[in-house]
Design a protein around this motif. Sequence first.
Motif, PDB file in Angstrom:
ATOM      1  N   ALA A 124      14.351  -8.905  54.278  1.00  0.00           N
ATOM      2  CA  ALA A 124      14.573  -8.073  55.271  1.00  0.00           C
ATOM      3  C   ALA A 124      14.607  -6.395  54.904  1.00  0.00           C
ATOM      4  CB  ALA A 124      16.231  -8.444  55.324  1.00  0.00           C
ATOM      5  N   GLY A 125      14.951  -6.146  53.862  1.00  0.00           N
ATOM      6  CA  GLY A 125      14.712  -4.997  53.614  1.00  0.00           C
ATOM      7  C   GLY A 125      16.265  -4.502  52.447  1.00  0.00           C
ATOM      8  N   HIS A 126      16.525  -4.949  52.754  1.00  0.00           N
ATOM      9  CA  HIS A 126      18.040  -5.143  50.958  1.00  0.00           C
ATOM     10  C   HIS A 126      17.483  -5.264  49.399  1.00  0.00           C
ATOM     11  CE1 HIS A 126      21.027  -5.740  53.837  1.00  0.00           C
ATOM     12  NE2 HIS A 126      20.519  -6.538  54.434  1.00  0.00           N
ATOM     13  N   GLU A 127      18.603  -4.137  48.605  1.00  0.00           N
ATOM     14  CA  GLU A 127      17.957  -4.509  47.183  1.00  0.00           C
ATOM     15  C   GLU A 127      18.719  -5.832  46.833  1.00  0.00           C
ATOM     16  OE1 GLU A 127      18.767  -1.239  43.215  1.00  0.00           O
ATOM     17  OE2 GLU A 127      18.737  -0.626  44.720  1.00  0.00           O
ATOM     18  N   VAL A 128      18.349  -6.209  45.978  1.00  0.00           N
ATOM     19  CA  VAL A 128      19.081  -7.342  45.871  1.00  0.00           C
ATOM     20  C   VAL A 128      17.945  -7.673  44.294  1.00  0.00           C
ATOM     21  CG1 VAL A 128      19.416 -10.186  46.048  1.00  0.00           C
ATOM     22  CG2 VAL A 128      19.183  -8.768  47.831  1.00  0.00           C
ATOM     23  N   THR A 129      20.053  -8.106  43.578  1.00  0.00           N
ATOM     24  CA  THR A 129      19.820  -8.968  42.504  1.00  0.00           C
ATOM     25  C   THR A 129      20.213 -10.471  41.917  1.00  0.00           C
ATOM     26  OG1 THR A 129      21.803  -7.944  41.629  1.00  0.00           O
ATOM     27  CG2 THR A 129      19.902  -6.372  41.017  1.00  0.00           C
ATOM     28  N   VAL A 130      19.863 -11.248  41.144  1.00  0.00           N
ATOM     29  CA  VAL A 130      20.210 -12.568  40.791  1.00  0.00           C
ATOM     30  C   VAL A 130      20.561 -12.256  39.903  1.00  0.00           C
ATOM     31  CG1 VAL A 130      19.652 -15.279  41.250  1.00  0.00           C
ATOM     32  CG2 VAL A 130      18.968 -12.785  43.041  1.00  0.00           C
ATOM     33  N   ALA A 131      21.702 -13.330  39.522  1.00  0.00           N
ATOM     34  CA  ALA A 131      21.915 -13.447  38.285  1.00  0.00           C
ATOM     35  C   ALA A 131      21.398 -14.772  37.904  1.00  0.00           C
ATOM     36  CB  ALA A 131      23.351 -13.238  38.048  1.00  0.00           C
ATOM     37  N   ASP A 132      21.376 -15.275  36.628  1.00  0.00           N
ATOM     38  CA  ASP A 132      21.047 -16.205  35.772  1.00  0.00           C
ATOM     39  C   ASP A 132      21.874 -17.169  34.715  1.00  0.00           C
ATOM     40  OD1 ASP A 132      21.119 -15.066  33.316  1.00  0.00           O
ATOM     41  OD2 ASP A 132      19.022 -14.707  33.469  1.00  0.00           O
ATOM     42  N   ARG A 133      22.031 -17.252  34.494  1.00  0.00           N
ATOM     43  CA  ARG A 133      23.947 -18.073  33.703  1.00  0.00           C
ATOM     44  C   ARG A 133      23.143 -17.290  32.546  1.00  0.00           C
ATOM     45  NH1 ARG A 133      25.399 -22.898  35.071  1.00  0.00           N
ATOM     46  NH2 ARG A 133      24.765 -23.861  36.840  1.00  0.00           N
ATOM     47  N   ALA A 134      22.195 -16.340  31.812  1.00  0.00           N
ATOM     48  CA  ALA A 134      22.678 -15.810  30.520  1.00  0.00           C
ATOM     49  C   ALA A 134      24.201 -15.058  30.400  1.00  0.00           C
ATOM     50  CB  ALA A 134      21.347 -14.999  30.399  1.00  0.00           C
ATOM     51  N   PRO A 135      24.475 -15.040  28.872  1.00  0.00           N
ATOM     52  CA  PRO A 135      25.598 -14.249  29.641  1.00  0.00           C
ATOM     53  C   PRO A 135      26.082 -13.018  30.053  1.00  0.00           C
ATOM     54  CG  PRO A 135      24.514 -15.519  27.444  1.00  0.00           C
ATOM     55  CD  PRO A 135      23.747 -15.663  28.128  1.00  0.00           C
ATOM     56  N   GLY A 136      26.356 -12.224  30.293  1.00  0.00           N
ATOM     57  CA  GLY A 136      26.581 -11.147  31.329  1.00  0.00           C
ATOM     58  C   GLY A 136      25.611 -10.703  31.953  1.00  0.00           C
ATOM     59  N   SER A 137      25.154 -12.045  32.334  1.00  0.00           N
ATOM     60  CA  SER A 137      24.264 -11.770  33.738  1.00  0.00           C
ATOM     61  C   SER A 137      25.088 -11.003  35.052  1.00  0.00           C
ATOM     62  CB  SER A 137      22.934 -12.782  33.543  1.00  0.00           C
ATOM     63  OG  SER A 137      22.632 -12.555  34.767  1.00  0.00           O
ATOM     64  N   ALA A 138      25.879 -12.827  35.467  1.00  0.00           N
ATOM     65  CA  ALA A 138      27.141 -12.338  36.223  1.00  0.00           C
ATOM     66  C   ALA A 138      27.995 -10.356  36.711  1.00  0.00           C
ATOM     67  CB  ALA A 138      28.107 -13.713  36.699  1.00  0.00           C
ATOM     68  N   ALA A 139      28.300 -10.943  35.742  1.00  0.00           N
ATOM     69  CA  ALA A 139      29.020  -9.512  35.460  1.00  0.00           C
ATOM     70  C   ALA A 139      28.107  -7.929  35.655  1.00  0.00           C
ATOM     71  CB  ALA A 139      29.620  -9.640  34.196  1.00  0.00           C
ATOM     72  N   ASP A 140      26.819  -7.866  35.152  1.00  0.00           N
ATOM     73  CA  ASP A 140      26.186  -6.904  35.541  1.00  0.00           C
ATOM     74  C   ASP A 140      25.565  -6.903  36.722  1.00  0.00           C
ATOM     75  OD1 ASP A 140      26.730  -6.163  32.431  1.00  0.00           O
ATOM     76  OD2 ASP A 140      24.115  -7.122  31.902  1.00  0.00           O
ATOM     77  N   ALA A 141      25.630  -8.516  37.210  1.00  0.00           N
ATOM     78  CA  ALA A 141      25.056  -7.972  38.903  1.00  0.00           C
ATOM     79  C   ALA A 141      25.743  -7.690  39.604  1.00  0.00           C
ATOM     80  CB  ALA A 141      24.438  -9.162  39.244  1.00  0.00           C
ATOM     81  N   ALA A 142      27.415  -8.212  39.915  1.00  0.00           N
ATOM     82  CA  ALA A 142      28.306  -7.897  40.001  1.00  0.00           C
ATOM     83  C   ALA A 142      28.780  -6.058  39.937  1.00  0.00           C
ATOM     84  CB  ALA A 142      29.996  -8.728  39.820  1.00  0.00           C
ATOM     85  N   ARG A 143      28.698  -5.931  39.297  1.00  0.00           N
ATOM     86  CA  ARG A 143      29.454  -4.808  38.154  1.00  0.00           C
ATOM     87  C   ARG A 143      28.292  -3.528  38.852  1.00  0.00           C
ATOM     88  NH1 ARG A 143      28.404  -4.675  33.601  1.00  0.00           N
ATOM     89  NH2 ARG A 143      30.383  -5.660  33.031  1.00  0.00           N
TER      90      ARG A 143
END
Length: 198
Positions: free
Chosen positions: A23-42
């Motif tokens: 749909a044209g959005h810039e999307v990042t997907v977090a995996d289970r790697a340490p820090g991945s969710a924090a980096d994506a959310a930030r």
Amino acid sequence: MPVIAVLGKGRVGGSLALALTRAGHEVTVADRAPGSAADAARTAQIVINATPGAGSLERLSALREELRGKILVDVSNATVDGPDGLPADLLYPGSSLAEKLQEALPATRVIKTLNTMLYTVMTAPDALTQAPTVFLSGEDPEAKQVVRGLLADLSWQQEWITDLGGIETARAAEAAILFVRHVIRSSGFAPFAISVTR
């Protein structure tokens, strides 16, 4: 367009990420790697919680600072599964995952949606033979408008969207998960959604 982070790489998260990217959005997907969710959310303005509901509260509570001021779209259901692996009971009876997340993340705007259907319907609601309903629960009107826009990008027509009210209404939407095991046993693993007809 705002940057969207999807937390969770399973069927739900993967489907949403793909559809929103198309749909044209810039999307990042977090995996289970340490820090991945924090980096994506930030780095995102909108975060979608597509992690397994039973562990969502702990996972997202650890991201309090990264989620500060963000819109958190919660599509998960927190359940206790039966021996067949299907939802048998609610993890938070008398409350809901969305309410628990809002309590734990007071500086985050939590919106509950897309949790009352088989995951394939989230990104293809017009594939059903009848018009489905998608619900919104949350405290922030502006955040709800943003989420309405995301739903439109996922092919949800505005007349199919029902705003239930504040975050406490999420407990009703989340309780709908208890239909799932019975619907699947009755009709098989086929796309379905709740529909409010008038």
